[in-house]
Write a protein that holds these residues in place. Sequence first.
Motif, PDB file in Angstrom:
ATOM      1  N   TYR A  37    -128.444  67.293  37.576  1.00 27.76           N
ATOM      2  CA  TYR A  37    -129.751  67.767  38.056  1.00 27.76           C
ATOM      3  C   TYR A  37    -130.241  66.910  39.226  1.00 27.76           C
ATOM      4  O   TYR A  37    -131.288  66.253  39.138  1.00 27.76           O
ATOM      5  CB  TYR A  37    -130.778  67.732  36.920  1.00 27.76           C
ATOM      6  N   LYS A  61    -134.159  66.640  41.152  1.00 24.03           N
ATOM      7  CA  LYS A  61    -135.150  67.299  40.299  1.00 24.03           C
ATOM      8  C   LYS A  61    -136.290  66.321  39.985  1.00 24.03           C
ATOM      9  O   LYS A  61    -136.067  65.108  39.875  1.00 24.03           O
ATOM     10  CB  LYS A  61    -134.514  67.753  38.981  1.00 24.03           C
ATOM     11  N   GLU A  62    -137.513  66.832  39.847  1.00 24.26           N
ATOM     12  CA  GLU A  62    -138.617  65.978  39.431  1.00 24.26           C
ATOM     13  C   GLU A  62    -138.273  65.336  38.086  1.00 24.26           C
ATOM     14  O   GLU A  62    -137.855  66.006  37.148  1.00 24.26           O
ATOM     15  CB  GLU A  62    -139.901  66.796  39.304  1.00 24.26           C
ATOM     16  N   PHE A  63    -138.463  64.020  38.001  1.00 26.58           N
ATOM     17  CA  PHE A  63    -137.976  63.298  36.838  1.00 26.58           C
ATOM     18  C   PHE A  63    -139.069  62.468  36.158  1.00 26.58           C
ATOM     19  O   PHE A  63    -139.325  62.619  34.967  1.00 26.58           O
ATOM     20  CB  PHE A  63    -136.805  62.401  37.249  1.00 26.58           C
ATOM     21  N   ARG A 115    -138.592  66.450  32.597  1.00 26.07           N
ATOM     22  CA  ARG A 115    -139.608  65.803  33.434  1.00 26.07           C
ATOM     23  C   ARG A 115    -140.483  64.989  32.485  1.00 26.07           C
ATOM     24  O   ARG A 115    -141.083  65.545  31.571  1.00 26.07           O
ATOM     25  CB  ARG A 115    -140.487  66.821  34.164  1.00 26.07           C
ATOM     26  N   VAL A 165    -127.638  62.995  34.052  1.00 27.26           N
ATOM     27  CA  VAL A 165    -128.839  63.637  34.593  1.00 27.26           C
ATOM     28  C   VAL A 165    -128.786  63.669  36.118  1.00 27.26           C
ATOM     29  O   VAL A 165    -129.067  64.701  36.746  1.00 27.26           O
ATOM     30  CB  VAL A 165    -130.109  62.892  34.117  1.00 27.26           C
ATOM     31  N   ASN A 171    -134.695  71.803  30.318  1.00 30.66           N
ATOM     32  CA  ASN A 171    -135.743  71.855  31.343  1.00 30.66           C
ATOM     33  C   ASN A 171    -137.142  71.708  30.734  1.00 30.66           C
ATOM     34  O   ASN A 171    -138.042  72.516  30.981  1.00 30.66           O
ATOM     35  CB  ASN A 171    -135.644  73.170  32.130  1.00 30.66           C
ATOM     36  N   THR A 174    -137.969  61.894  42.034  1.00 28.46           N
ATOM     37  CA  THR A 174    -136.859  62.744  41.604  1.00 28.46           C
ATOM     38  C   THR A 174    -135.789  61.923  40.900  1.00 28.46           C
ATOM     39  O   THR A 174    -135.821  60.685  40.895  1.00 28.46           O
ATOM     40  CB  THR A 174    -136.220  63.448  42.812  1.00 28.46           C
ATOM     41  N   THR A 175    -134.827  62.615  40.314  1.00 29.57           N
ATOM     42  CA  THR A 175    -133.712  61.927  39.671  1.00 29.57           C
ATOM     43  C   THR A 175    -132.963  61.062  40.678  1.00 29.57           C
ATOM     44  O   THR A 175    -132.568  59.934  40.368  1.00 29.57           O
ATOM     45  CB  THR A 175    -132.746  62.949  39.055  1.00 29.57           C
ATOM     46  N   TRP A 228    -144.621  62.610  41.520  1.00 27.03           N
ATOM     47  CA  TRP A 228    -143.291  62.589  40.909  1.00 27.03           C
ATOM     48  C   TRP A 228    -142.273  61.870  41.777  1.00 27.03           C
ATOM     49  O   TRP A 228    -142.366  61.893  43.004  1.00 27.03           O
ATOM     50  CB  TRP A 228    -142.796  64.013  40.659  1.00 27.03           C
ATOM     51  N   MET A 268    -132.096  67.918  30.615  1.00 28.57           N
ATOM     52  CA  MET A 268    -132.995  67.659  31.739  1.00 28.57           C
ATOM     53  C   MET A 268    -134.457  67.667  31.287  1.00 28.57           C
ATOM     54  O   MET A 268    -134.902  68.555  30.578  1.00 28.57           O
ATOM     55  CB  MET A 268    -132.810  68.652  32.887  1.00 28.57           C
ATOM     56  N   MET A 325    -133.219  64.238  27.798  1.00 38.22           N
ATOM     57  CA  MET A 325    -132.405  64.027  29.000  1.00 38.22           C
ATOM     58  C   MET A 325    -131.125  64.859  28.963  1.00 38.22           C
ATOM     59  O   MET A 325    -130.605  65.256  30.004  1.00 38.22           O
ATOM     60  CB  MET A 325    -132.041  62.549  29.153  1.00 38.22           C
TER      61      MET A 325
END
Length: 679
Positions: free
Chosen positions: A44, A47-49, A302, A40, A275, A69-70, A67, A300, A297
């Motif tokens: 990605y 990215k917001e995770f 959120r 992940v 996503n 991120t990753t 949020w 990807m 996951m």
Amino acid sequence: MLTDAGGNYSPIYRHPKYKSGTHNNEFSDITTLYELFDHVIKTYPKKEFIGVRDYYPETESFGQYAWITTTEAAEAINDLGSGLDMVYAKYAPEINLTTGQQPIGILAINRPEWLLTELAAFRSRRYTVGVSDIAGVDSAEYVINSTEIHVVVCSMDKIPRMLDRANKTPGLKVIVSMDKLDCSKPSIATQAFSKDTVGILKTKAESLNIALLDMDAVIEMGRLNPTAPSLPKPSDLCTICFTSGTSGTQKGAIHTHEAFIHATRGAHLSLELYNTTYFSFMSLMHIFDRYAIYTFMFGMVRVGFFSGNTAKILEDMQVLRPTVFLISPIILNRMYDRIAGATVGATGISGVLSRFGLKSKTKRISTGRGFRHALWDRLVFDKVASKFGGNIKLMVTGAMSLNPEMQDFFRAALSCNVIQGYGQTETVGGGLIQTTDDRTNNNVGVPNPGVDIRLRSIPDMGYNVTDKPSPRGELMIRGKNVFSGYNREPERTQEIMDGEWMATGDIAKINSDGSISLVDRIGNMIKSASFLWIEPAQLEMIYSGHHLIKSVFVYGCVRAYELVAIVVPEPLTFVPWARSIAGKADADLAELCKDKRVAKKITQELRTLASKHHIPPPEMIGAVHMEPVPLEQINREFYTLSLKIRRHIVNQHYKARFDELYSTLDSIIDPKILIKRNN
């Protein structure tokens, strides 16, 4: 379908696109959950995770989702993992002699720190154990002691009880609070605490020789003193996850990273979702929610955690606007009661339009013409969908069968597919699931890629793999996702294993289209005086569909030809109806539930409903006891944390009441009951 297994077993069934029984080497480079997280991060980045709603203690309200991120999550996990290395080295250096690894307990509702702690544990070859603090069957003492946990990470509101039970958990050495001990970061878990009350907790912990730290301090320790990761192997323990305990005491199912990856990779290959925005509120202590998060996951995800207040679940969803939603049928049933009552169950023109719209959309969806309808969505269903955020693309249910009418309703109301799946704690939650293009009802789909299933005849109950047109028997599962055994319970492990195959305890049938439908759990079958085996779950699903009723629990035994039941009414529809029966215009719900005339009339309503569904006399209800509140509010041990009913506990609780109901019936054959009634 493969060749016949012979004798007592059905042929073997596999996913139609993965007939080799493998994953066709897809994502073969991912062999542990930590490698999945690394996938992940690399695929990605930034990215917001992980997200949670801002909390405002002054007004006890919640704002928007904040949020990380990753990339930020990776940094936090690395620092937390290093800090935990230092904590273990100082306070709990012992290695579990059975596993060769160190366990870490986690006790909290779903929140970002739960997932961060688990991933940080994996960084150093540790394995997680979800802990429950509900007294009784789900006791924290049993879990902590049986798995030799020395370190528990928990929310602040759990600390007092952890300290209170310290004399019963002598191995506990460290408590790490997810919340700051100086109370500088308020959360829903810190509402009842202040610096003074936390000071008392610190003093008590010190007197018990338990180190009390907070997560921020552990992260800072790791940031200042980084340690080298010690990453897990596929064969390493990943988690010990305790079963719901529907048929007795909890069992700790042991899972390796290989098993967890096999289950989640298979689910991803089946669903092919990318996503996604996922709403996490089903307890992370159990397998279902973690199975979902790690599955998503791969493509990807959120993960938006609920606020911590179950009364605000729909509000959370409206703020998050998730695309994927997992829920148990029992919770969905409660939502259905309210939503259907205001739409298809409403009076006047609103109800007429809603019912006509539901019929039109259901037909459209079943014939593959899409989930949207320009007229009915605008008039009726967009309002319903907005309550769930208005962005749901897929809803998945598990744990028990979903009423077909309810499945159709939510497909229409949310303008998305609603599918059912099946799995158990022992199979990492994975087993079978409907495909995303499946529009059928009353089945749990087909095996996940890499999972084999077959049936085993149960001849003494009349279920055989030779039954026509649908083979029937106990559902059995084989695959790398099957658990490694129960913690310290080899005998109980052996009980459910038949060679490589795990016996689920659930009776299923193979449908003509290759899908699998559940019948009931073997242990939950009722044998009546007619010597017929009765499936209570299926009956409860039908009886609970009555517009006056919220839920039904049926009971029967060999001394009677009829069933009796506990009925929980649906207040909005039941109260006005029951007042007219009782002739009491001001009577409240509790008073109406005690009225014998109302009980007799509701019994007649259930028998009429049974006739419409062609239910035979032995499966009809002869008498009812009405409860004004849901069963879980009467005794929380009636249900597991994953909201599966513990029938044996409910039966014990209401034994005297059931005997009393039977004493009023003419269908009984027990002489003791006859004497009691006639005297």
